[in-house]
Design an enzyme around this catalytic site. Sequence first.
Site, PDB file in Angstrom:
ATOM      1  N   SER A 486      35.975  42.537  43.470  1.00 26.98           N
ATOM      2  CA  SER A 486      36.438  41.174  43.820  1.00 26.98           C
ATOM      3  C   SER A 486      35.670  40.128  44.337  1.00 26.98           C
ATOM      4  CB  SER A 486      37.525  41.583  44.832  1.00 26.98           C
ATOM      5  OG  SER A 486      38.102  40.418  45.299  1.00 26.98           O
ATOM      6  N   ASP A 634      39.633  36.294  34.532  1.00 27.65           N
ATOM      7  CA  ASP A 634      40.527  35.208  34.470  1.00 27.65           C
ATOM      8  C   ASP A 634      40.956  34.711  33.118  1.00 27.65           C
ATOM      9  OD1 ASP A 634      40.995  35.308  37.257  1.00 27.65           O
ATOM     10  OD2 ASP A 634      39.786  33.413  37.794  1.00 27.65           O
TER      11      ASP A 634
HETATM   12  C1  S3P Z   1      38.096  34.123  42.429  1.00 27.26           C
HETATM   13  C2  S3P Z   1      37.861  35.347  42.204  1.00 27.26           C
HETATM   14  C3  S3P Z   1      38.609  36.167  41.340  1.00 27.26           C
HETATM   15  C4  S3P Z   1      39.338  35.467  40.076  1.00 27.26           C
HETATM   16  C5  S3P Z   1      40.064  34.201  40.985  1.00 27.26           C
HETATM   17  C6  S3P Z   1      39.171  33.177  41.655  1.00 27.26           C
HETATM   18  C7  S3P Z   1      37.222  33.560  43.419  1.00 27.26           C
HETATM   19  O1  S3P Z   1      39.682  36.946  41.919  1.00 27.26           O
HETATM   20  O2  S3P Z   1      40.626  36.122  39.782  1.00 27.26           O
HETATM   21  O3  S3P Z   1      40.697  33.511  39.958  1.00 27.26           O
HETATM   22  O4  S3P Z   1      37.142  32.189  43.437  1.00 27.26           O
HETATM   23  O5  S3P Z   1      36.579  34.083  44.350  1.00 27.26           O
HETATM   24  P1  S3P Z   1      39.443  38.408  42.404  1.00 27.26           P
HETATM   25  O6  S3P Z   1      38.381  38.406  43.597  1.00 27.26           O
HETATM   26  O7  S3P Z   1      40.713  38.806  42.953  1.00 27.26           O
HETATM   27  O8  S3P Z   1      38.863  39.132  41.419  1.00 27.26           O
END
Ligand code: S3P
Length: 765
Positions: A486, A634
């Site tokens: 994440s 995403d």
């Molecule tokens: C993001 C990280 C991702 C992604 C989100 C944007 C970011 O989430 O799905 O739309 O800007 O760091 P996760 O960290 O939960 O995977």
Amino acid sequence: MEQVVGTDRSVQRFKSLQESCVLIVGLGLIGGSLAKALKDAKCCAAVLGYTRSAESLQAALRDEAIDQGFDCLTDAVKAADIVVLCTPLSTYEALLTEIKPFVQHQILTDVGSVKACVLEVARTVFGSVPTTFVPGHPIAGSEKSGLVAAQSNLYRSHYVILTPLEQTDEQALTLVQGLWEEVGAQVSCMGFEQHDSILANTSHLPHLVAFSLVDTLARRPDSDQVFQYAAGGFRDFTRIAASDALMWRDIFKANRMALLESLNDFKEDLTALEAAIAADDQVQVMAVLKRAKQVRSAFTQSLLVRGQHAHGSPLNPARLDFYCEPADEISGQVQVPGDKSISHRAIMFGALAEGLTQVQGFLEGEDCLATMSAFQKMGVSITRSAPGAVTIKGVGIKGLQAPGVPLDVGNSGTSMRLLLGLLAAQSFDTVLIGDESLSQRPMTRVTEPLTAMGGCFETTKAGTAPVKILASSSLSAIDYQLPMASAQVKSAVLLAGLYAQGETQVTEPASTRDHTERMMQAFGVQLKRTEQTVSVEGGAVLRATDLQVPADISSAAFFMVAAALASRGELQLKQVGVNPTRTGVLHILRRMGANITLSNERLFGTEPVADIIVRPSVLRGIHIPVEWVPLAIDEFPVIFVAAACCEGETVLTGARELRVKESDRIQVMADGLQRLGVEAVPTPEGMRIQGRAHLSEAVFSGGVVESHGDHRIAMAFAVASVRAKAPIMIRDCANVATSFPNFTELAGQIGLHMRKQSCKVAQAK
Ligand code: S3P
């Protein structure tokens, strides 16, 4: 839990909310909505209902708004632990008198819109206001009435004001507060006089004026014509005159003194305005109009940030659906809006830097505007000179100020999780809130490592927002192994690491987007990076820099798939960000056989960009390599649409994270695909999709699908229309504005046949 009842407040104990039976007295809009919301939240042992109308009681049981219905009030009260009066104010005295002999251990609360008179009635009936009586008032409602209009999300992102007295039992107060928080409301406490005066000005006076104006017009001899030609202005101004007349008669009576005071002030100002118009004093008239316009615009802005996607909020009176008809040619040259992840970070790092940061290509979607507004509330000056051109006057790493109000980040997980990292290190308390979807998403994945660094948080029992972040004097560095891939968690820990003593190190199980790392470096922060580990030393100074935000590959992905699925055309997407931690969608589509070429590859600062050309393609099903999953996290909604148009089966594994996005994207996409005739089988961590390429254009059957308020689901199904046999209607698409505000316009330009449709839902009071 055993109850101990007594006059000594220190020993009085109540059941926890989980163990309590909550009785709703009165099952109209307010009571019915609360009953439904409590049932949905599964936060109490049982929801009991009492109403005099046998018909309403039956309807409430049929709707499953309550677990048990009573037609005898005293029996109901005996069975309850918490009693919520949701009936008109004029009924309180009779009701309280009837239940008085049976009120022993129960906590009493109410929803009446005037508090002085409620307390007066309680005093009359009980001799003094019981310590277990917690007066309350939810600032939500609708001009509609009755159980039929009740909705379980009525209180989400709305305020509930409690007006406890000096003697009110603290545990009772905490329980009532918890009850409202469980249904998504934000609770404030204040004195009853203050409540009544605020409500007289903001609610009772406007209702009185609206009723009175409609009545005046209705009694004109030409009223038929007046109403025939009345339009939007009249509709907006007088919507509330359609509210329940009996209820408002009671409110005007109950809050007579405060209302008359506020009416008097209003009449004086109205007379002055009348005089200015009569005397043709344009300066004076203009002064009033300008002042009002300014204040009203600021209020609109604050509503935008406060409840941008609270369904049924005043700004969202209508649900937005997409109606998409089949299309065969996708072509043209377009630039999709700026990258969402980079835009959030541009605001954050610009705010923390020393000096002016100028950003070009900033995404003016609701998510990034929520981040912007949060920093403005913390004292950062951020201005916009042209579309996408934003200037941030950095306050330095220690320069943020206490916002004084909860920061509402709407639908934006990135805002909330990254802000948690940053706010954990501040010397003031903050509260973060979000919309219904965000309030269900896990926050402990961020608060756990931040707590290990010394941060202090309060979340709901489920580990979700609202989150209170307590002031901190110091944080210490940690060496953190991320349990899931994440970028948001990684970024939150790194942001806190900027403030921690020592070197904070984060290791991820698989590479995720690295915009935080690249941007920290652009702002002059020294980082150590290996393939999967990054470390930052606390105490760095950030130097302002100018940034150009690439077009968002996650938004471009919808049009890439549309162009690959089309039977004719050629689509060029300009200056799309092609950071290797984001290009999973290119790998996946190319492996499926998509005809995609990149040209004009260059750098925007630290971020690579390219123009992408996509042509109609013959696609075949693939097994998606797990290491590509975080790089396309995403894009799966639209990749699933592409998979349905492949020859053969596509299998996705290792994508459990999709279940905790803006919606459960595995389930919601599988449901929608099945509705459109596709064999899509959800698995705990992915999906199997049987491609229907053999059906040529008619892969999708057409029909109605639910987006569950998830922007990417909505856009993915719009793309499916390219290969549909019949129109696809997608419900609940307003959140597309969070990431891709001009989606429908650009989609129309490249050849999708879609239009927006509004559908009315209930409004807030
Ligand atoms: C993001 C990280 C991702 C992604 C989100 C944007 C970011 O989430 O799905 O739309 O800007 O760091 P996760 O960290 O939960 O995977």
